[in-house]
Write a protein that holds these residues in place. Structure first.
Motif, PDB file in Angstrom:
ATOM      1  N   ASN A 158      37.363  57.079  52.540  1.00  0.00           N
ATOM      2  CA  ASN A 158      35.915  57.238  52.685  1.00  0.00           C
ATOM      3  C   ASN A 158      35.524  57.259  54.154  1.00  0.00           C
ATOM      4  O   ASN A 158      35.910  56.362  54.911  1.00  0.00           O
ATOM      5  CB  ASN A 158      35.200  56.088  51.970  1.00  0.00           C
ATOM      6  CG  ASN A 158      35.533  56.075  50.491  1.00  0.00           C
ATOM      7  OD1 ASN A 158      35.153  56.981  49.767  1.00  0.00           O
ATOM      8  ND2 ASN A 158      36.286  55.081  50.061  1.00  0.00           N
ATOM      9  N   VAL A 159      34.762  58.265  54.526  1.00  0.00           N
ATOM     10  CA  VAL A 159      34.259  58.388  55.890  1.00  0.00           C
ATOM     11  C   VAL A 159      32.769  58.686  55.816  1.00  0.00           C
ATOM     12  O   VAL A 159      32.337  59.598  55.111  1.00  0.00           O
ATOM     13  CB  VAL A 159      34.987  59.509  56.670  1.00  0.00           C
ATOM     14  CG1 VAL A 159      34.369  59.693  58.046  1.00  0.00           C
ATOM     15  CG2 VAL A 159      36.474  59.202  56.775  1.00  0.00           C
ATOM     16  N   GLU A 187      36.253  51.079  54.975  1.00  0.00           N
ATOM     17  CA  GLU A 187      37.616  50.552  54.936  1.00  0.00           C
ATOM     18  C   GLU A 187      38.139  50.158  56.315  1.00  0.00           C
ATOM     19  O   GLU A 187      39.225  49.591  56.426  1.00  0.00           O
ATOM     20  CB  GLU A 187      38.541  51.618  54.331  1.00  0.00           C
ATOM     21  CG  GLU A 187      38.141  52.001  52.917  1.00  0.00           C
ATOM     22  CD  GLU A 187      38.350  53.470  52.592  1.00  0.00           C
ATOM     23  OE1 GLU A 187      38.843  54.231  53.441  1.00  0.00           O
ATOM     24  OE2 GLU A 187      38.004  53.855  51.468  1.00  0.00           O
ATOM     25  N   LEU A 188      37.379  50.472  57.369  1.00  0.00           N
ATOM     26  CA  LEU A 188      37.848  50.245  58.741  1.00  0.00           C
ATOM     27  C   LEU A 188      36.858  49.402  59.529  1.00  0.00           C
ATOM     28  O   LEU A 188      35.675  49.338  59.189  1.00  0.00           O
ATOM     29  CB  LEU A 188      38.055  51.591  59.447  1.00  0.00           C
ATOM     30  CG  LEU A 188      38.986  52.576  58.737  1.00  0.00           C
ATOM     31  CD1 LEU A 188      38.961  53.916  59.434  1.00  0.00           C
ATOM     32  CD2 LEU A 188      40.394  52.019  58.669  1.00  0.00           C
ATOM     33  N   ASN A 189      37.348  48.821  60.620  1.00  0.00           N
ATOM     34  CA  ASN A 189      36.517  47.936  61.429  1.00  0.00           C
ATOM     35  C   ASN A 189      35.801  48.615  62.583  1.00  0.00           C
ATOM     36  O   ASN A 189      34.883  48.046  63.148  1.00  0.00           O
ATOM     37  CB  ASN A 189      37.373  46.794  62.005  1.00  0.00           C
ATOM     38  CG  ASN A 189      37.893  45.873  60.924  1.00  0.00           C
ATOM     39  OD1 ASN A 189      37.229  45.665  59.915  1.00  0.00           O
ATOM     40  ND2 ASN A 189      39.090  45.354  61.114  1.00  0.00           N
ATOM     41  N   SER A 190      36.224  49.812  62.980  1.00  0.00           N
ATOM     42  CA  SER A 190      35.627  50.425  64.156  1.00  0.00           C
ATOM     43  C   SER A 190      34.891  51.713  63.809  1.00  0.00           C
ATOM     44  O   SER A 190      35.091  52.296  62.746  1.00  0.00           O
ATOM     45  CB  SER A 190      36.697  50.706  65.211  1.00  0.00           C
ATOM     46  OG  SER A 190      37.674  51.574  64.688  1.00  0.00           O
TER      47      SER A 190
END
Length: 142
Positions: A6-7, A23-26
């Protein structure tokens, strides 16, 4: 087997936005590249991200194949060049050139190292998912 990634994209102002993923921290700031009208310098563009996707997939594929092949190495670097051309009135990323440098410890591993690099380029799922030509220039140093 299927996976999803997912973006999210949020437009900020003018030709600048921000991509993120739950799903990511940055987050990554993105913009139109400076070669286009109202393009912005020094910010990641879709063209940079496309090139980075091929390059980073090549690296992760190499790491898996090198491990499975028991190839010992000291250093891995890969500089990539994404080529944007106008073809039949459309802009296309026509090629990604991977310039990989691998440092190994033993001379007798050189042929194996070249085979692993070549196999990695052929097995890269991103390279196999795009229409652009992907070229690999390998250098193995001891």
């Amino acid at each position: 087997m299927s996976h999803q990634y997912n973006v999210n994209l949020k437009w900020n102002a003018e030709r600048v936005g921000e991509v993120s993923s739950p799903e990511l921290n940055s987050k990554i700031e993105v913009a139109t590249p400076p070669q286009f009208p109202k393009g912005v310098e020094s910010i990641w563009s879709p063209e940079h991200l496309f090139t980075a996707a091929v390059n980073s997939c090549f690296m992760t594929t190499f790491l898996a194949i090198a491990e499975n092949s028991r190839l010992e190495f000291k250093e891995f670097n890969c500089n990539a060049v994404g080529v944007l051309d106008q073809v039949e009135g459309k802009f296309l990323m026509t090629e990604v050139i991977l310039n990989a440098t691998l440092v190994i410890e033993k001379e007798e591993d050189k042929e194996k190292a070249l085979r692993v690099l070549d196999k990695s380029e052929k097995a890269c799922l991103i390279s196999n998912s795009i229409n652009s030509k992907v070229s690999l220039n390998s250098s193995v140093k001891i």
